[in-house]
Design an enzyme around this catalytic site. Structure first.
Site, PDB file in Angstrom:
ATOM      1  N   GLU A 113       0.621  -1.373   0.075  1.00  0.00           N
ATOM      2  CA  GLU A 113       0.065  -0.245  -0.130  1.00  0.00           C
ATOM      3  C   GLU A 113       1.384   1.366  -0.079  1.00  0.00           C
ATOM      4  O   GLU A 113       1.926   1.468   0.229  1.00  0.00           O
ATOM      5  CB  GLU A 113      -1.246  -0.190   1.498  1.00  0.00           C
ATOM      6  CG  GLU A 113      -2.194  -1.426   1.077  1.00  0.00           C
ATOM      7  CD  GLU A 113      -3.435  -0.861   2.660  1.00  0.00           C
ATOM      8  OE1 GLU A 113      -4.353  -1.699   2.372  1.00  0.00           O
ATOM      9  OE2 GLU A 113      -3.099  -0.424   3.548  1.00  0.00           O
ATOM     10  N   ARG A 287      -1.170   8.608   2.090  1.00  0.00           N
ATOM     11  CA  ARG A 287      -2.714   8.962   1.785  1.00  0.00           C
ATOM     12  C   ARG A 287      -2.397  11.033   1.967  1.00  0.00           C
ATOM     13  O   ARG A 287      -3.947  10.617   0.836  1.00  0.00           O
ATOM     14  CB  ARG A 287      -3.577   8.585   3.150  1.00  0.00           C
ATOM     15  CG  ARG A 287      -3.698   6.646   3.216  1.00  0.00           C
ATOM     16  CD  ARG A 287      -4.286   6.192   3.784  1.00  0.00           C
ATOM     17  NE  ARG A 287      -4.213   4.983   3.857  1.00  0.00           N
ATOM     18  CZ  ARG A 287      -4.828   4.084   4.842  1.00  0.00           C
ATOM     19  NH1 ARG A 287      -5.401   4.645   5.941  1.00  0.00           N
ATOM     20  NH2 ARG A 287      -5.348   3.020   4.525  1.00  0.00           N
ATOM     21  N   ARG A 383      -0.752   8.905   9.660  1.00  0.00           N
ATOM     22  CA  ARG A 383      -0.551   7.243   9.630  1.00  0.00           C
ATOM     23  C   ARG A 383      -0.252   6.342   8.220  1.00  0.00           C
ATOM     24  O   ARG A 383      -0.573   6.484   7.496  1.00  0.00           O
ATOM     25  CB  ARG A 383      -1.883   6.866   9.840  1.00  0.00           C
ATOM     26  CG  ARG A 383      -2.030   4.946  10.489  1.00  0.00           C
ATOM     27  CD  ARG A 383      -4.227   4.888  10.830  1.00  0.00           C
ATOM     28  NE  ARG A 383      -4.135   4.986   9.895  1.00  0.00           N
ATOM     29  CZ  ARG A 383      -5.052   3.712   9.310  1.00  0.00           C
ATOM     30  NH1 ARG A 383      -4.699   1.988   8.727  1.00  0.00           N
ATOM     31  NH2 ARG A 383      -6.088   4.585   8.251  1.00  0.00           N
TER      32      ARG A 383
END
Length: 529
Positions: A113, A287, A383
């Protein structure tokens, strides 16, 4: 009515259940959950749990990936703790019965990811959280020392304040003796006393208009801890998941980051792959970068969404790897193997929270926290994908050891009074609560979202102060209820996010402000309100 336990747990996600199993051989355990036991953020976690499981990966690499994503604010000791213990936790879950996905060769199928430099995402197809939750619940129900109460809502933590002492945030000798708990079905507030109390109540995504979080994520733990005078840190760092399904009635259904890790490409309405314009890692950027990039594309074009393209990938592989995502989209008439997926960002994960040490202890004696409610230092300003389930599992272990030791010498709770509802009444004016809740969520989305400014934050502060005054007045006059307490908690969390954001005069990680677009070394610190 009073109930006494050795260990009280507020929340039934992975953190709370893991902790319960660790302490259950050392005393009586009570788990409180405000809805059904499986209704937690854990249950909605699609991606997986990050762990170093291959010889060509390393603890050092995983640590560095986490530190880079955290934009300079991670506690390196905390990061090293979860990464070092991660592989052992995965093996422990497998021994408990968690059915992780394996490759054709029989080894764990490890995904990748955004922000990760290696394939290290252990997953159960695209429903990892649900699978972990299933096994933990089974084990909890088997243990004779654990009692679980559904439809029970924690109203307030019990401290010396309830024994008649004035408590301030600067006191170092505050103790938690349990909590006042609303039995929703009986409509009665009871006293639940405990030698050690764990907050594992999850996050607060519901303070935003668009969120991937379930309805229960109203920041109850953070708000209760703040009112009890515990330290809360870094609430300005709220992670927005870049890709949630943008279709009518889809309720911000999450399209896992693993889809991009598997080869999915973000494109605008013109069909242009745009991520390379913003970051050399393109679709595998962290992200915060991806969310801001999408936000920029939408502001420039005026479009409602961008698109995630997986049509170039093997259709059978997509259906096998992401069955939940594929079938959910299909219910809305969208075949993702043939059509682009319309996506927009939505509030997803609270990186700040109740401040803890490396063993889950808060600044209140006898009160511990782990999972999304806690600020352990692992996530810093952003995160890293799939580190949250890992953090919950590892810190639950450490918190359990600390709690077991604490209860051996914990002093008595004193004469805790029953809940006092004198002078309050049941109300039928619930329109005031629903209206204020919607207004709060809209304010947070418009002014305290992915991109902020000093003017927007000041405007948000003034608007939420008016709502706060209205709700506190309403709270003083009416009997407690879940909708009223949730709204009160959401306002407290909104205040913490806004004030924290106003204090940070720079852009770092998930906090981006147009007035201070650069990162400033002088601002490299935790934010305490």
């Amino acid at each position: 009515m009073k109930h006494e336990y050795d260990f009280l747990i507020i929340g039934s996600g992975a953190a709370g259940l893991s902790y319960a199993l660790k302490v259950a051989d050392h005393g009586r355990v009570c788990i409180i959950t405000k809805k059904e036991k499986s209704e937690a953020n854990t249950n909605y976690a699609q991606g997986g749990i990050a762990a170093v499981m291959l010889p060509d990966d390393s603890v050092r690499q995983h640590v560095e990936d986490t530190l880079i994503a955290g934009a300079g604010l991670c506690n390196r000791e905390a990061v090293e703790q979860i990464v070092r213990e991660g592989p052992g936790k995965v093996r422990e879950m497998i021994e408990m019965g968690v059915q992780f996905t394996h490759s054709n060769k029989g080894s764990l199928d490890l995904g990748r990811e955004g922000g990760h430099s290696a394939n290290r995402i252990v997953h159960a197809k695209d429903t990892t959280g649900h699978e972990i939750e299933r096994v933990l619940l089974d084990r909890v129900h088997e243990h004779p020392n654990i009692s679980m109460f559904e439809h029970h809502f924690a109203v307030e933590l019990i401290t010396e304040h309830h024994l008649g002492r004035r408590v301030t945030r600067y006191d170092e000798d505050i103790h938690c003796f349990g909590a006042y708990i609303l039995d929703i079905e009986a409509n009665r507030v009871d006293v639940y006393l405990a030698r050690a109390t764990l907050l594992a109540s999850g996050g607060s995504g519901q303070v935003y208009l668009h969120t991937t979080n379930p309805d229960v994520a109203t920041g109850d733990g953070v708000a209760m801890a703040y009112r009890a005078k515990a330290r809360v840190a870094n609430m300005e760092f709220f992670q927005f998941h870049p890709t949630t399904l943008c279709l009518p009635d889809a309720s911000s259904f999450l399209i896992s980051e693993a889809v991009r890790g598997h080869g999915g490409i973000l494109k605008n309405k013109k069909g242009e792959a745009f991520m390379k314009q913003y970051d050399e890692r393109a679709d595998l950027a962290p992200r915060d970068i991806v969310a801001r990039s999408i936000d920029d594309q939408l502001k420039k074009s005026g479009d409602d969404c961008v698109f995630l393209d997986v049509t170039h990938l093997d259709s059978g592989d997509i259906k096998s790897r992401f069955p939940h995502i594929y079938n959910t989209c299909l219910q809305f008439g969208l075949d993702i193997t043939k059509e682009f997926i319309p996506v927009v960002p939505a509030a997803h994960y609270q990186c700040g929270g109740v401040l803890t040490d490396l063993d889950g202890r808060t600044t209140i004696n006898g009160l511990l926290a782990c999972g999304e409610v806690a600020c352990t230092g692992v996530h810093g300003a952003n995160r890293l994908a799939s580190n949250s389930l890992l953090e919950a599992a590892v810190f639950a272990d450490h918190a359990a050891v600390a709690a077991i030791e604490y209860v051996k010498t914990a002093s008595g709770t004193g004469d805790v009074p029953e809940w006092d509802a004198t002078g309050t009444f049941d109300t039928d004016e619930w329109i005031l609560i629903s209206h204020n809740r919607l207004e709060l969520k809209q304010i947070m989305w418009d002014y305290v979202g992915i991109v902020r400014s000093t003017h927007r934050l000041e405007r948000a502060f003034r608007r939420t102060k008016l709502i706060y005054d209205e709700v506190e007045d309403f709270y003083e006059r009416n009997r407690v209820s879940v909708p009223l307490c949730e709204l009160r908690n959401m306002i407290a969390v909104a205040y913490l996010i806004i004030r924290s954001a106003m204090q940070r005069r720079e852009s770092r990680g998930l906090h981006y402000t147009t007035d201070y677009p650069e990162t400033a070394e002088a601002e490299k610190r935790n934010t305490l309100v």
